[in-house]
Write a protein that holds these residues in place. Structure first.
Motif, PDB file in Angstrom:
ATOM      1  N   THR A 228     -10.543  -2.339  -0.635  1.00 53.48           N
ATOM      2  CA  THR A 228      -9.599  -1.654   0.254  1.00 53.48           C
ATOM      3  C   THR A 228      -9.798  -0.146   0.266  1.00 53.48           C
ATOM      4  OG1 THR A 228      -8.023  -1.683  -1.581  1.00 53.48           O
ATOM      5  CG2 THR A 228      -7.787  -3.396   0.112  1.00 53.48           C
ATOM      6  N   PHE A 229     -10.599   0.371  -0.665  1.00 56.28           N
ATOM      7  CA  PHE A 229     -10.769   1.820  -0.791  1.00 56.28           C
ATOM      8  C   PHE A 229     -11.846   2.377   0.143  1.00 56.28           C
ATOM      9  CE2 PHE A 229      -8.935   2.898  -5.258  1.00 56.28           C
ATOM     10  CZ  PHE A 229      -7.753   2.263  -4.913  1.00 56.28           C
ATOM     11  N   PHE A 230     -12.600   1.502   0.838  1.00 55.27           N
ATOM     12  CA  PHE A 230     -13.645   2.061   1.708  1.00 55.27           C
ATOM     13  C   PHE A 230     -13.934   1.221   2.947  1.00 55.27           C
ATOM     14  CE2 PHE A 230     -15.775  -0.134  -1.859  1.00 55.27           C
ATOM     15  CZ  PHE A 230     -16.434  -1.148  -1.161  1.00 55.27           C
ATOM     16  N   GLU A 231     -13.130   0.182   3.211  1.00 55.67           N
ATOM     17  CA  GLU A 231     -13.367  -0.627   4.399  1.00 55.67           C
ATOM     18  C   GLU A 231     -12.107  -1.403   4.753  1.00 55.67           C
ATOM     19  OE1 GLU A 231     -16.600  -3.099   3.133  1.00 55.67           O
ATOM     20  OE2 GLU A 231     -15.284  -4.652   2.329  1.00 55.67           O
ATOM     21  N   GLU A 232     -12.098  -1.894   5.998  1.00 58.46           N
ATOM     22  CA  GLU A 232     -11.003  -2.773   6.400  1.00 58.46           C
ATOM     23  C   GLU A 232     -11.024  -4.022   5.534  1.00 58.46           C
ATOM     24  OE1 GLU A 232      -9.708  -5.588  10.209  1.00 58.46           O
ATOM     25  OE2 GLU A 232     -11.308  -4.098  10.443  1.00 58.46           O
ATOM     26  N   ASN A 233      -9.828  -4.483   5.150  1.00 51.26           N
ATOM     27  CA  ASN A 233      -9.720  -5.630   4.261  1.00 51.26           C
ATOM     28  C   ASN A 233      -8.736  -6.634   4.859  1.00 51.26           C
ATOM     29  OD1 ASN A 233      -8.000  -6.857   1.768  1.00 51.26           O
ATOM     30  ND2 ASN A 233     -10.154  -6.678   1.223  1.00 51.26           N
ATOM     31  N   PRO A 234      -9.037  -7.941   4.835  1.00 49.81           N
ATOM     32  CA  PRO A 234      -8.135  -8.925   5.428  1.00 49.81           C
ATOM     33  C   PRO A 234      -6.717  -8.888   4.867  1.00 49.81           C
ATOM     34  CG  PRO A 234     -10.277  -9.913   5.007  1.00 49.81           C
ATOM     35  CD  PRO A 234     -10.310  -8.553   4.389  1.00 49.81           C
ATOM     36  N   LEU A 235      -6.591  -8.664   3.558  1.00 49.97           N
ATOM     37  CA  LEU A 235      -5.246  -8.568   2.998  1.00 49.97           C
ATOM     38  C   LEU A 235      -4.547  -7.307   3.499  1.00 49.97           C
ATOM     39  CD1 LEU A 235      -3.044  -9.723   1.239  1.00 49.97           C
ATOM     40  CD2 LEU A 235      -4.119  -8.657  -0.757  1.00 49.97           C
ATOM     41  N   GLY A 236      -5.335  -6.229   3.650  1.00 45.32           N
ATOM     42  CA  GLY A 236      -4.780  -5.015   4.247  1.00 45.32           C
ATOM     43  C   GLY A 236      -4.308  -5.253   5.669  1.00 45.32           C
ATOM     44  N   ASP A 237      -5.075  -6.066   6.422  1.00 42.62           N
ATOM     45  CA  ASP A 237      -4.659  -6.430   7.782  1.00 42.62           C
ATOM     46  C   ASP A 237      -3.337  -7.190   7.758  1.00 42.62           C
ATOM     47  OD1 ASP A 237      -6.970  -5.286   8.739  1.00 42.62           O
ATOM     48  OD2 ASP A 237      -8.020  -7.178   9.107  1.00 42.62           O
ATOM     49  N   LEU A 238      -3.216  -8.133   6.830  1.00 39.18           N
ATOM     50  CA  LEU A 238      -1.998  -8.935   6.736  1.00 39.18           C
ATOM     51  C   LEU A 238      -0.787  -8.070   6.414  1.00 39.18           C
ATOM     52  CD1 LEU A 238      -0.544 -11.696   6.581  1.00 39.18           C
ATOM     53  CD2 LEU A 238      -1.203 -11.778   4.150  1.00 39.18           C
TER      54      LEU A 238
ATOM     55  N   MET B 299       0.482   1.959   9.046  1.00 37.07           N
ATOM     56  CA  MET B 299      -0.583   2.392   8.136  1.00 37.07           C
ATOM     57  C   MET B 299      -0.058   2.342   6.709  1.00 37.07           C
ATOM     58  SD  MET B 299      -2.067   5.766  10.105  1.00 37.07           S
ATOM     59  CE  MET B 299      -2.852   5.657  11.707  1.00 37.07           C
ATOM     60  N   MET B 300      -0.942   1.957   5.800  1.00 41.45           N
ATOM     61  CA  MET B 300      -0.575   1.971   4.385  1.00 41.45           C
ATOM     62  C   MET B 300      -1.749   2.453   3.560  1.00 41.45           C
ATOM     63  SD  MET B 300       0.917  -0.962   1.842  1.00 41.45           S
ATOM     64  CE  MET B 300       2.615  -0.431   2.073  1.00 41.45           C
TER      65      MET B 300
ATOM     66  N   LEU C  68      -6.475   9.828  10.670  1.00 43.55           N
ATOM     67  CA  LEU C  68      -7.673   8.996  10.528  1.00 43.55           C
ATOM     68  C   LEU C  68      -8.826   9.785   9.931  1.00 43.55           C
ATOM     69  CD1 LEU C  68      -7.568   7.026  13.917  1.00 43.55           C
ATOM     70  CD2 LEU C  68      -6.628   6.353  11.695  1.00 43.55           C
ATOM     71  N   GLU C  69      -8.931  11.069  10.285  1.00 42.22           N
ATOM     72  CA  GLU C  69      -9.996  11.912   9.712  1.00 42.22           C
ATOM     73  C   GLU C  69      -9.819  12.068   8.209  1.00 42.22           C
ATOM     74  OE1 GLU C  69     -12.757  13.079  10.788  1.00 42.22           O
ATOM     75  OE2 GLU C  69     -12.598  12.742  12.939  1.00 42.22           O
ATOM     76  N   LEU C  70      -8.585  12.259   7.777  1.00 42.24           N
ATOM     77  CA  LEU C  70      -8.343  12.373   6.338  1.00 42.24           C
ATOM     78  C   LEU C  70      -8.657  11.048   5.646  1.00 42.24           C
ATOM     79  CD1 LEU C  70      -7.409  13.543   3.707  1.00 42.24           C
ATOM     80  CD2 LEU C  70      -5.032  13.313   4.463  1.00 42.24           C
TER      81      LEU C  70
ATOM     82  N   GLU D 270     -17.939   7.319  -0.069  1.00 39.31           N
ATOM     83  CA  GLU D 270     -17.328   7.120  -1.380  1.00 39.31           C
ATOM     84  C   GLU D 270     -15.978   6.437  -1.233  1.00 39.31           C
ATOM     85  OE1 GLU D 270     -17.156  10.862  -3.340  1.00 39.31           O
ATOM     86  OE2 GLU D 270     -19.307  10.929  -3.758  1.00 39.31           O
ATOM     87  N   ALA D 271     -15.565   5.739  -2.276  1.00 39.04           N
ATOM     88  CA  ALA D 271     -14.286   5.045  -2.281  1.00 39.04           C
ATOM     89  C   ALA D 271     -13.154   6.032  -2.546  1.00 39.04           C
ATOM     90  CB  ALA D 271     -14.290   3.958  -3.352  1.00 39.04           C
ATOM     91  N   SER D 272     -12.004   5.777  -1.947  1.00 43.81           N
ATOM     92  CA  SER D 272     -10.840   6.635  -2.172  1.00 43.81           C
ATOM     93  C   SER D 272      -9.562   5.822  -2.047  1.00 43.81           C
ATOM     94  CB  SER D 272     -10.800   7.786  -1.168  1.00 43.81           C
ATOM     95  OG  SER D 272      -9.592   8.517  -1.296  1.00 43.81           O
ATOM     96  N   TYR D 273      -8.635   6.070  -2.968  1.00 43.99           N
ATOM     97  CA  TYR D 273      -7.333   5.405  -2.896  1.00 43.99           C
ATOM     98  C   TYR D 273      -6.559   5.853  -1.666  1.00 43.99           C
ATOM     99  CZ  TYR D 273      -5.152   9.728  -4.617  1.00 43.99           C
ATOM    100  OH  TYR D 273      -4.722  11.033  -4.757  1.00 43.99           O
ATOM    101  N   LYS D 274      -6.994   6.971  -1.033  1.00 42.70           N
ATOM    102  CA  LYS D 274      -6.302   7.496   0.148  1.00 42.70           C
ATOM    103  C   LYS D 274      -6.707   6.771   1.431  1.00 42.70           C
ATOM    104  CE  LYS D 274      -5.972  12.150  -1.817  1.00 42.70           C
ATOM    105  NZ  LYS D 274      -6.253  13.582  -1.607  1.00 42.70           N
ATOM    106  N   PHE D 275      -7.738   5.938   1.368  1.00 46.48           N
ATOM    107  CA  PHE D 275      -8.202   5.216   2.551  1.00 46.48           C
ATOM    108  C   PHE D 275      -7.088   4.328   3.070  1.00 46.48           C
ATOM    109  CE2 PHE D 275     -10.559   1.878   4.816  1.00 46.48           C
ATOM    110  CZ  PHE D 275     -11.420   2.651   5.595  1.00 46.48           C
ATOM    111  N   LEU D 276      -6.870   4.326   4.388  1.00 44.43           N
ATOM    112  CA  LEU D 276      -5.748   3.621   4.980  1.00 44.43           C
ATOM    113  C   LEU D 276      -6.149   2.258   5.523  1.00 44.43           C
ATOM    114  CD1 LEU D 276      -4.103   6.537   7.005  1.00 44.43           C
ATOM    115  CD2 LEU D 276      -3.463   5.708   4.733  1.00 44.43           C
ATOM    116  N   GLN D 277      -5.303   1.279   5.296  1.00 42.53           N
ATOM    117  CA  GLN D 277      -5.356   0.003   5.995  1.00 42.53           C
ATOM    118  C   GLN D 277      -4.398   0.110   7.182  1.00 42.53           C
ATOM    119  OE1 GLN D 277      -7.502  -2.580   5.062  1.00 42.53           O
ATOM    120  NE2 GLN D 277      -8.291  -1.053   3.611  1.00 42.53           N
ATOM    121  N   VAL D 278      -4.755  -0.475   8.343  1.00 36.93           N
ATOM    122  CA  VAL D 278      -4.028  -0.171   9.571  1.00 36.93           C
ATOM    123  C   VAL D 278      -3.763  -1.428  10.397  1.00 36.93           C
ATOM    124  CG1 VAL D 278      -5.023   2.146   9.700  1.00 36.93           C
ATOM    125  CG2 VAL D 278      -6.168   0.260  10.881  1.00 36.93           C
TER     126      VAL D 278
END
Length: 585
Positions: free
Chosen positions: A361-371, A386-387, A430-432, A439-447
């Motif tokens: 979830t830290f660097f790509e769209e994730n199915p659980l993030g979608d849910l 967004m989360m 989205l830019e942030l 690189e992976a980041s805990y700030k990456f958003l699932q949307v």
């Protein structure tokens, strides 16, 4: 001589013998001082070592040493279902029973609001210490230090310090609007913090004449924390401290660094969720300045002369724990069992957030993030949701889904805030979110409700200030082809957006969200939102669309570095360590 009088004489000499043996046993114990320490437990009360394992170790060491202290470096009341349901009160009960001697405040101690923290302070037997949570007049709200006096007039002074970035490292709705009321000594690039801590060190050394000064620090180091506000940065600018027991970054380290006078001083941190426990030894010889040693313990040994041990299996490992604390944790867990075991729904496939050491979830769209974000968008009836990925902290395995599964997935239990904002601000969000890629980041958003493309070949144009808050976008954007629903994003159009309360009030550096007015503070908690979505909207069954990502976030990889993603997995550890939130991060 009467039989009764003879019995009295026998009893009297038996008591003398027992006391003599007890005194002899005490004299045989080592004069070395043991300081056991924990940090960032995040409700990991019976994970790995567990609080019951820590207690066993404490009791065992008390059979060998005259003085065994137990301290904590913050982030203990938040991070799991039990802490959420009790708002940390059950954690305080466990810590009181274990006999913690000194405790400082982590940024996640604010998660249930500062007023509740002050109430918990009244119930915590040791009380909290923290030198840099102050009123606006710079006076500390909590005692800045605590002195523990042992026999032979030995005094140890513990000073508490928490991250001055708490305004951007915790749930800001608990502090926001109170910047004029509270002060974390963030000023002058660290100088304000250093001077304050140095004054307390000097006070302890010169006026109270303590023998040791230990800092309980919730500062950490690594990741995007500014160096001046790390434990290393603090140590390099102070003198007179004997050790820093650290927390906040969820890392394991046990190394000596230089203070202001080039003296080597240990900075120690045990990771998170009691994977290890720290043991600091103040060796007492003929002089007061005997050596200090430090080690991290990953397995609790079983001493033959301690009988209150109990064996449990955790993660396939047989571990020894203290039976009394084990029973206490079991009684607390059973108190919530009826809520935990309620079935919410079913899934025929896994929804996972981890692959090996990588937090997907830290660097790509994730199915659980979608849910999760679909649930938020649906229940809040907004255009977009967004989360921050940090707060999706667990996975779902195929089979029945219980309420405890939901609480494990969303252990921070964030409130949902609805705001209206222009498309231009959404672009900046989205830019942030994408600024750290690859690189992976805990700030990456699932949307949800939005889709876009990120080109890693374009350098991120996001500019941050000294505490890693968003300032502006300066340069070519790496985010493009942004659609809200089926329509291309309009920079001047107003959209309704639901976010977790952390980033909604500027947490994680998302200042562009904070500047927009709140339309609705829903009081709806993400875990309950997901529960209701699965039960009422999905009819208790996860559909196949969540078997894989739905193309919401398209990432164009760097053409010259196809292996960079695998290398970035390591970065995840330092990023994850900054909060938690349970998670810190």
């Amino acid at each position: 001589m009467s039989t009764k009088f003879s019995l009295y004489i026998v009893f009297y000499f038996a008591i003398l013998t027992i006391n003599s043996q007890r005194n002899l046993l005490e004299e045989e114990k080592s004069d070395d001082i043991i300081i056991l320490h924990t940090n960032d437990v995040h409700c990991g009360i019976n994970d790995t070592i567990g609080y019951d394992g820590v207690m066993l170790y404490k009791r065992e060491l008390e059979t060998k040493y005259k003085h065994v202290l137990l301290v904590d470096a913050g982030d203990h009341i938040q991070g799991g279902p039990i802490s959420f349901l009790s708002k940390g009160e059950d954690i305080i009960q466990i810590m009181n029973t274990m006999g913690y001697d000194a405790v400082t405040i982590g940024n996640h101690e604010f998660d249930y609001k500062i007023e509740h923290l002050m109430e918990l302070n009244k119930t915590l037997n040791s009380g909290y210490i923290c030198a840099n949570i102050c009123w606006k007049n710079k006076k500390p709200i909590f005692p800045p230090y605590k002195i523990i006096e042992l026999d032979n007039n030995i005094k140890i002074g513990f000073i508490g310090v928490t991250t001055p970035q708490s305004f951007t490292r915790t749930y800001l709705h608990n502090l926001i609007g109170d910047e004029d009321k509270y002060d974390f000594l963030l000023g002058n690039n660290g100088t304000e913090l250093y001077d304050t801590i140095q004054n307390y060190i000097d006070e302890l050394r010169n006026e109270i004449n303590v023998d040791y000064v230990i800092i309980l620090s919730h500062l950490g180091y690594g990741g995007d924390v500014k160096y001046e506000f790390t434990s290393k940065g603090l140590l390099a600018n102070i003198k007179g401290v004997d050790a820093i027991i650290d927390g906040h970054s969820h890392l394991e380290y046990n190394s000596a660094f230089k203070d202001k006078e080039n003296k080597s001083v240990y900075i120690i941190q045990t990771g998170t969720k009691l994977k290890k426990v720290g043991k600091l030894t103040l060796k007492r010889g003929n002089d007061i300045d005997s050596n200090i040693t430090s080690e991290l313990i990953n397995e609790i040994p079983l001493f033959p002369n301690y009988t209150n041990s109990y064996q449990v299996n955790r993660g396939g490992i047989n571990r020894y724990v203290d039976k009394n604390i084990y029973d206490l944790i079991e009684s607390i867990t059973k108190k919530y069992s009826s809520q935990f075991n309620v079935e919410i729904g079913h899934t025929d496939f896994d929804l996972l957030i981890n692959k090996g050491n990588a937090r997907l979830t830290f660097f790509e769209e994730n199915p659980l993030g979608d849910l999760v974000t679909d649930a938020i968008k649906n229940i809040t009836n907004t255009d977009i949701s967004m989360m921050m990925s940090l707060f999706i902290s667990g996975s779902i395995k195929s089979g029945n889904i219980s309420y405890k599964n939901i609480l494990d997935i969303l252990s921070a239990s964030s409130r949902m805030i609805i705001k209206e904002m222009k498309g231009k601000d959404i672009l900046d969000i989205l830019e942030l979110s994408a600024s750290f890629l690859p690189e992976a980041s805990y700030k990456f958003l699932q949307v949800s409700g939005i889709k876009f493309t990120v080109d890693e070949n374009i350098k991120s144009p996001v500019e941050f200030d000294d505490i890693q808050d968003f300032v502006r976008v300066n340069g070519e954007r790496r985010v493009s082809d942004v659609y809200i629903g089926d329509e291309k994003l309009d920079e001047n159009k107003i959209y309704k957006i639901a976010t977790d309360d952390y980033i909604s009030y500027g947490g994680g550096g998302y200042t562009m969200i904070n500047k927009n007015n709140v339309v609705d503070d829903t009081e709806k908690v993400d875990s309950n939102i997901l529960k209701d979505y699965i039960k009422d909207v999905l009819n208790e069954n996860i559909p196949d669309i969540y078997k894989s990502g739905q193309g919401r976030i398209k990432i164009i990889k760097k053409s010259d570095d196809s292996n960079q993603k695998s290398n970035s997995f390591i970065v995840y550890f330092s990023e994850l360590s900054l909060v938690l939130i349970s998670l810190l991060f």
